[in-house]
Write an enzyme that holds these catalytic residues in place. Sequence first.
Site, PDB file in Angstrom:
ATOM      1  N   LYS A   1       0.820  -1.215   0.000  1.00 23.03           N
ATOM      2  CA  LYS A   1       0.000   0.000   0.000  1.00 23.03           C
ATOM      3  C   LYS A   1       0.854   1.266   0.000  1.00 23.03           C
ATOM      4  CE  LYS A   1      -4.134  -2.165   1.791  1.00 23.03           C
ATOM      5  NZ  LYS A   1      -3.719  -3.582   1.884  1.00 23.03           N
TER       6      LYS A   1
HETATM    7  C1  LIG Z   1      -4.353  -4.652   1.257  1.00 28.29           C
HETATM    8  C2  LIG Z   1      -3.554  -5.887   1.101  1.00 28.29           C
HETATM    9  C3  LIG Z   1      -3.893  -6.888   0.165  1.00 28.29           C
HETATM   10  C4  LIG Z   1      -5.153  -6.806  -0.683  1.00 28.29           C
HETATM   11  O1  LIG Z   1      -5.057  -5.837  -1.693  1.00 28.29           O
HETATM   12  P1  LIG Z   1      -6.356  -5.351  -2.480  1.00 28.29           P
HETATM   13  O2  LIG Z   1      -5.922  -4.211  -3.303  1.00 28.29           O
HETATM   14  O3  LIG Z   1      -7.350  -4.966  -1.419  1.00 28.29           O
HETATM   15  O4  LIG Z   1      -6.850  -6.504  -3.286  1.00 28.29           O
HETATM   16  C5  LIG Z   1      -3.035  -7.966   0.021  1.00 28.29           C
HETATM   17  N1  LIG Z   1      -1.918  -8.082   0.777  1.00 28.29           N
HETATM   18  C6  LIG Z   1      -1.578  -7.165   1.702  1.00 28.29           C
HETATM   19  C7  LIG Z   1      -0.337  -7.378   2.491  1.00 28.29           C
HETATM   20  C8  LIG Z   1      -2.370  -6.025   1.891  1.00 28.29           C
HETATM   21  O5  LIG Z   1      -1.999  -5.106   2.801  1.00 28.29           O
END
Ligand SMILES: *Cc1c(COP(=O)(O)O)cnc(C)c1O
Length: 485
Positions: A131
């Site tokens: 993120k």
């Molecule tokens: C948020 C997250 C996901 C999922 O990603 P999306 O964009 O919601 O599909 C997968 N792995 C980790 C470590 C995350 O923080």
Amino acid sequence: MRRLRGGISLGPRGTETTELRYVSTRGAAAILDFDDVLLAGLASDGGLYVPEVWPRLTTDEIAALAGLPYAEVAVRVMAPYIGGRIPADRFRAMVEETYAGFDHPAVAPVVEIEDGLWLMELFHGPTLAFKDYALQLVGRLFDHVLSARGEHITVIGATSGDTGSAAIEACRDSDRVEIFMLHPKGRVSEVQRRQMTTVASANVYNIAVEGTFDDCQDLLKAMFGDAAFRRDVRMTAVNSINWARVMAQIVYYFYAAVQVGGPGRPVAFAVPTGNFGNVFAGYAATRMGLPVAGFAVGSNQNDILPRYFDSGRMTATEVVPTLSPSMDIQVSSNFERLVFELLDRDGAAVAAAMTGFRERGILDIGAARWQAARRLFSGHRFDDDATLAEMRRLHDATGMLIDPHGAVGLAAARAAKGDAPMVALATAHPAKFPDAVEKATGARPALPPHLADLFDRVEHCETLPNDLAAVESYIRAHTALQGAA
Ligand SMILES: *Cc1c(COP(=O)(O)O)cnc(C)c1O
């Protein structure tokens, strides 16, 4: 200036500028420029913003990305989406500054783990989850746009883990943004909580709610629904419905593809998925011209997406807790962006489909659209035992550690692997989930140096009851100090 519809126009001296604008997936909200979409988050008709047309890169332009630094790829891939709303040199500076702060020179290193199978490490940002790749830039974009307008905003979020720390880290240095992050008291991991509560910035407020994550989300929805409150505090959201986050995630699909054979041959990706934001960014890369062999969508026991790709019907059930908490989601909000494309960008049809889903709990857009989706996406579900087994398998074969989310993606990669080169996205650093990693492998991963003293830092957090009036009055009192209310 000669304007071509929604696309490239020729500026003075023949330089190309772009004027891309954004439409809502439900077709009934104002068409906006990039900066307004950034600040709006959700569209006023309840839809999500998407580009009016997909900008394209030619095969030569994609091939020319090979060997470039990550930030340069990022500028080239994202520039068309800014639509000329931020001066090109300012945008470049923001992008360079963003990724200079990551702790690996490659930013998103792509590592071959066996013949034809690669891992892309998306955990080299400040909070150790993918993120950061978007939110670190979004924080800077907020600052730039708000400064230019002389405005302030209040970001309010609810988190069960990774989003909270990434959003806080993105906003902590802004004097234009106040951020309030709700988490369920006692129900997030200690690493995750400390990553949020040890940030000592005057504009960062952590609220531990006496309730569950669902209670936090309900409070957030209720605040959004309270028009007077929303207006008074100038509330916005940084969850993955924000277009700018999807935009910044498109970059690493190009970055990886040109390292493993693209664009000369199609590349496949495996993506551990919750809200469908990350994998939708991969889809966007295909719309920009990147040849992709397929997307393997990895889920834990919360398997609404695999069930959809298998059956053509999307039905929501109860969320169950797993080892990969950031994917403990039932309704994947970004899936609406794919539905919009599958329904030939018919906003009224999307609105009807989504209303039906909310009212009856079933999303069914017909067999032909489902088959079209299946040509590009496949769904793969792994329970906690299978996740631990994949973590152990990688460790035994290579000595590498992988976090439970990445392990779900890697397992999906193995399940879907064909002739095309396959890149599995590792979305979190193993040290973020040390208990699961230790359980699987016997090895306990250490936090990277910039977080090594995390457990010695002072925490800042307010505990509040699960009560809308209490949370709103806390936020009002603290935003009033900043002149936002
Ligand atoms: C948020 C997250 C996901 C999922 O990603 P999306 O964009 O919601 O599909 C997968 N792995 C980790 C470590 C995350 O923080």
